[in-house]
Write an enzyme that holds these catalytic residues in place. Sequence first.
Site, short mmCIF file in Angstrom:
data_model
loop_
_atom_site.label_atom_id
_atom_site.label_comp_id
_atom_site.label_asym_id
_atom_site.label_seq_id
_atom_site.Cartn_x
_atom_site.Cartn_y
_atom_site.Cartn_z
N ASP A 61 0.82 -1.29 0.15
CA ASP A 61 -0.03 -0.02 -0.06
C ASP A 61 1.01 1.18 -0.04
O ASP A 61 0.30 2.38 -0.40
CB ASP A 61 -0.86 0.14 1.19
CG ASP A 61 -1.95 -0.95 0.95
OD1 ASP A 61 -2.24 -1.44 0.01
OD2 ASP A 61 -2.90 -1.27 2.05
N GLU A 94 -9.58 -0.38 -2.50
CA GLU A 94 -11.01 -0.97 -1.58
C GLU A 94 -11.32 -0.04 -0.58
O GLU A 94 -12.50 -0.41 -0.07
CB GLU A 94 -10.06 -2.28 -1.06
CG GLU A 94 -8.71 -1.84 0.04
CD GLU A 94 -8.19 -3.19 0.41
OE1 GLU A 94 -8.76 -3.83 1.17
OE2 GLU A 94 -6.96 -3.24 0.50
N ARG A 128 -6.51 0.34 1.67
CA ARG A 128 -7.38 0.40 2.41
C ARG A 128 -7.69 1.75 2.94
O ARG A 128 -8.85 2.47 3.20
CB ARG A 128 -7.19 -0.34 3.62
CG ARG A 128 -8.31 -0.18 4.75
CD ARG A 128 -8.26 -1.52 5.76
NE ARG A 128 -8.67 -2.74 4.78
CZ ARG A 128 -8.41 -3.99 5.30
NH1 ARG A 128 -8.29 -4.26 6.82
NH2 ARG A 128 -8.84 -4.93 4.74
N ILE A 130 -1.52 -10.06 -6.98
CA ILE A 130 -0.74 -8.92 -6.86
C ILE A 130 0.19 -9.16 -5.77
O ILE A 130 1.26 -8.76 -5.79
CB ILE A 130 -1.40 -7.53 -6.71
CG1 ILE A 130 -2.03 -7.16 -8.04
CG2 ILE A 130 -0.49 -6.68 -6.36
CD1 ILE A 130 -2.81 -6.07 -7.93
#
Length: 465
Positions: A213, A312, A258, A371
């Site tokens: 992320d 997401e 997220r 991924i």
Amino acid sequence: MQDSTTAASGFLLEDVPHLSDYISHLPTYPDPLQDNPSYSVVAQYYVNVDDTVAQQIIVHKNSPRGTHFRRAGPAQKVYFDSEEVHACIVTCGGLCPGLNTVIREIVCGLYHMYGVHRVLGIQGGYPGFYSRNTVPLTPKVVNDIHKRGGTILGTSYGGHDTSKIVDSIEDRGINQVYILGGYGTQYEAAMIFEEVRRRGLKVAVVGIPKTIDNDIPVIDKSIGFDTAVEEAQRAISSAHVEAESAENGIGVVKLMGRYSGFIAMYATLASRDVDCCLIPESPFYMEGPGGLLEFIERRLKEQGHMVIVIAEGAGQEFLSGHPPIVNKQEASADQLLPDVGLWLSQKIKDHFAKYQKMPINLKYIDPTYMIRAIPSNASDNVFCTLLAQSAVHGAMAGYTGFTVGPVNGRNCYIPFHLINEGEKRVVITDRMWARLLSSTHQPSFLNPKDSTAVREEITEPEIAD
């Protein structure tokens, strides 16, 4: 927590703890690199003790010099004799490309640069410390592991018990601990360091940041991010082919992110096949003039197909109160979020069926596990090598309680408390997000009033270029 110090030249040095801060009369040893034939060709292989790296590379002429970090690299004196070193490596949290490469390079770095022959792998994350799941690691054992995805040590969420972990470290005679993990893992690594310091143990605790992320603060990026962006492009390309091959085709791709939309943003910029990118940092609305559904209608009329990328964590405000679509048996210690990609796909289908009486062909792609489970690419492999070797140099030099990471392209030692202050997020008033809007030709979905409010909230925008 290590105190910050202000240097005579006016900048703030966020220094990291050192073993000598709480253990007196520690002996030092000449760095074995001076006798290493691989380093004999290097003009200056020791990092000067006064070398620092600026957090902000761009400053105003009359502004303060800003925050600096200690530059990573070999030190002229080390605080461990190679024969006494007993190191361990643990991987925690979710999978990420590059974990095996970092494990390999820590083992090989300790062995080939410093002559350390005792390295232990802790299996299964933090619980492995006290459930006695370990495996000896040698250059032969780890030789080819960088070609595999995942981690040969296994991983898990949770299971952190500081006292038990430090008991295990002490009982086993471990004196260097290398912890690979993301935001939560680094927070728990800081707790391990504090307990080690409280007990007065000669143990270096080092964190290596891991999250695709890219949401760990201070550092430029973390391992796995480049690979994740590259693999995400494949999913976007598939969605584009599906959409382009059908009448009124729509491809929806959900990517990880997220709280931070870096993967979605960079994959969108890299692919150039995306018509709309939605991330948690940039609010959007569905209905009415300027809304997402109106934009989809317009884009379909203009070109007959479109691709939407959604992180997401985007649009979760629309799903509050909805039961999580993810199977609870697959849940980690992380907070479950409803599947916004499925929700958005259904919302689009319902809208065109009910209001537009217009046939669409929508394909939804969720490549999340594809991924994060693949081996790291060439860029990440080089990056992992640099991080691992910097971590080894720092531990041997007696530094502890730090995470290693790049700041403005130079690897630094960063105190845990700065890493744990909160997630890094995309700044939507910055140039990089403007570049994305220019590339996709999507609206910002912010009215001028909202845009002004966002600008006022951001007092120190990140330099993205």
